[in-house]
Write a protein that holds these residues in place. Sequence first.
Motif, mmCIF file in Angstrom:
data_model
loop_
_atom_site.group_PDB
_atom_site.id
_atom_site.type_symbol
_atom_site.label_atom_id
_atom_site.label_comp_id
_atom_site.label_asym_id
_atom_site.label_seq_id
_atom_site.Cartn_x
_atom_site.Cartn_y
_atom_site.Cartn_z
ATOM 1 N N PHE A 135 -75.583 1.274 111.707
ATOM 2 C CA PHE A 135 -75.612 -0.126 112.148
ATOM 3 C C PHE A 135 -74.198 -0.698 112.164
ATOM 4 N N ASP A 136 -73.445 -0.476 111.118
ATOM 5 C CA ASP A 136 -72.089 -1.022 111.035
ATOM 6 C C ASP A 136 -71.179 -0.431 112.106
ATOM 7 N N ARG A 137 -71.407 0.833 112.445
ATOM 8 C CA ARG A 137 -70.567 1.524 113.423
ATOM 9 C C ARG A 137 -70.908 1.132 114.859
ATOM 10 N N TYR A 138 -72.110 0.661 115.090
ATOM 11 C CA TYR A 138 -72.576 0.364 116.450
ATOM 12 C C TYR A 138 -71.735 -0.741 117.099
ATOM 13 N N HIS A 139 -71.283 -0.504 118.333
ATOM 14 C CA HIS A 139 -70.482 -1.508 119.045
ATOM 15 C C HIS A 139 -70.891 -1.618 120.518
ATOM 16 N N GLY A 140 -72.122 -1.201 120.829
ATOM 17 C CA GLY A 140 -72.608 -1.289 122.204
ATOM 18 C C GLY A 140 -73.190 -2.652 122.521
ATOM 19 N N GLN A 144 -72.825 -7.914 118.885
ATOM 20 C CA GLN A 144 -72.422 -9.173 118.250
ATOM 21 C C GLN A 144 -73.643 -10.026 117.917
ATOM 22 N N LEU A 145 -74.631 -10.012 118.805
ATOM 23 C CA LEU A 145 -75.868 -10.739 118.551
ATOM 24 C C LEU A 145 -76.508 -10.255 117.254
ATOM 25 N N MET A 146 -76.554 -8.951 117.062
ATOM 26 C CA MET A 146 -77.179 -8.404 115.861
ATOM 27 C C MET A 146 -76.360 -8.711 114.608
ATOM 28 N N ARG A 147 -75.052 -8.610 114.723
ATOM 29 C CA ARG A 147 -74.205 -8.930 113.564
ATOM 30 C C ARG A 147 -74.331 -10.403 113.179
ATOM 31 N N ASP A 148 -74.485 -11.252 114.182
ATOM 32 C CA ASP A 148 -74.605 -12.695 113.903
ATOM 33 C C ASP A 148 -75.923 -13.021 113.210
ATOM 34 N N ARG A 149 -76.935 -12.199 113.401
ATOM 35 C CA ARG A 149 -78.261 -12.504 112.873
ATOM 36 C C ARG A 149 -78.618 -11.731 111.595
ATOM 37 N N VAL A 150 -77.951 -10.601 111.359
ATOM 38 C CA VAL A 150 -78.223 -9.815 110.155
ATOM 39 C C VAL A 150 -77.266 -10.245 109.047
ATOM 40 N N ALA A 151 -77.829 -10.736 107.947
ATOM 41 C CA ALA A 151 -76.998 -11.233 106.839
ATOM 42 C C ALA A 151 -76.511 -10.093 105.961
ATOM 43 N N ALA A 152 -77.362 -9.108 105.697
ATOM 44 C CA ALA A 152 -76.981 -8.021 104.799
ATOM 45 C C ALA A 152 -77.926 -6.843 104.980
ATOM 46 N N ILE A 153 -77.425 -5.653 104.618
ATOM 47 C CA ILE A 153 -78.250 -4.444 104.574
ATOM 48 C C ILE A 153 -78.212 -3.941 103.141
#
Length: 529
Positions: A135-140, A144-153
Amino acid sequence: MRSSLGRAAFTADQRVSALSRREFLALAALGLVAGSAGFAAAAEAQGQLTWGVHVSLAPSWFDPSEATGIITPFMVLYALHDALVKPMPGKVLAPSLAESWSMSEDGRSYDFVLRQGCTFHNGDPVTADDVKFSFDRYHGTAHQLMRDRVAAIEIADPRHVRFQLKDPWPDFLTFYSTVTGAGWIVPKNHIEKVGEEAFKKAPVGAGPYKFVSFQPGLELVLEAFAPYWRKPPSVKRLLFKVIPDEATRLAALKNGEVDIAYSIRGELAEELRQTPGLTLKPAVVQGVFCLYFPDQWDAKSPWYDERVRRAASLAIDRRGSNDALTLGYSLITGNPIVPDHYEFFWQPPPPVYDPAAAKKLLTEAGYPNGFDAGDYNCDSSYANIGETVVDNLLAVGIRTKLRPIERAAYVKQYTEKKLKNLVQAGPGAFGNAATRIETNLLKNGIFSYGSYPDIDELYQQQAAELDRKKRETILHKIQQIMVERVIYAPIWQLAFINGIGRRVGESGFGLIARFPYTAPYEDITLKAG
């Protein structure tokens, strides 16, 4: 540490399988679940199948982290890699590397339980650390939408991972598991050991086939991975040969050089259908072809006028080109970006073919003699669809020049917002109506060159709405606005016409709903004897 929040386990209708640990172990002991000893006695994979592929394979498609919002990379991802959850036969979302998952009652977190014993091709176990790393490596697309909405893993142990969201997000699982490559898991330790460049040249995954070799522009070779959790593949070797020309692909299928040929249209498809020993395999897919007007927000462009866009739509002879190119198998739904089987699909009135009305609208808009519309940009593998539309537009006075672009370059130019005048689009990614709207209509959408404030506002309303009926009403409204304003002119929902040869048993076409390619690869077989 696990939260005390109540967990809402999904029902079968919600496309989730959730076995208790005790039930899972009991089934495993009987050899009734994937990855169990029941598959140990399976026959060793044998033989080779060869594909004639219609596009040049891009190395970026071998890496889930670079998934660009098109369906083509999944042609390779389903072989090399695996996801926690993914579309499979009979299920829109099926448990894969995750044996089960659940959502909290407040919709703010998702827990995944990883399947016991899954490994990557190098023997490393698939763990929760790999899930977080991927997840952290994904940049497709939509990263950005997912990073903005996911608070923590949060990682409780090697088999348990939790995604904490900032706010309830009903489409989290859809974006994570289907639209993007973020939920397709890669090996953390291996990549950190060999480096990114080495991984891209020789990817290691957890899928049913492992990487052997790749010759750019020529071929990709894969070999069966016997320990695959679901079941061992029955075909030992897969060879994907790049054959861009349709006639050459058909000739290769007829002479036995390839066993499966992608994308055969028009007279060649009819020839295929009539050739003894070969089988025509039409598959209506989730690719919805349409004509996009990227300059519609430019007041100096003819496409700024809705009447001009509507004239272009009225000029398209969908039924005639469907009959000529896809033997009548394509669906003419009138919805330019959302396929008919997607959740929240809205069915517009049937599109109309009326060249006389198109000319009248052009005259009203100040173009009685038509106008020069510049380039008609398209994926080169679908240039013959473009040719028919270019001819349709010319018949009403809209003069364009066909500009075919090889797929990888076409997608790059499209997403970088470098295309002008007209774009033949074909949204084909997994998802639902909301995900198609996000990528193709919103202000920051990867394929959107502009937006309308009311659509952006409606989208944000539905994104936080947990009541399904209310969401449906809002998403239908957005699609209605899209059609009324002719943001896109619909062409059709594509029937992908393919051919299979004499040696193929199960081809894999159509096993996954509306998926254009052969999958799952572990289900594909050669005929006996």
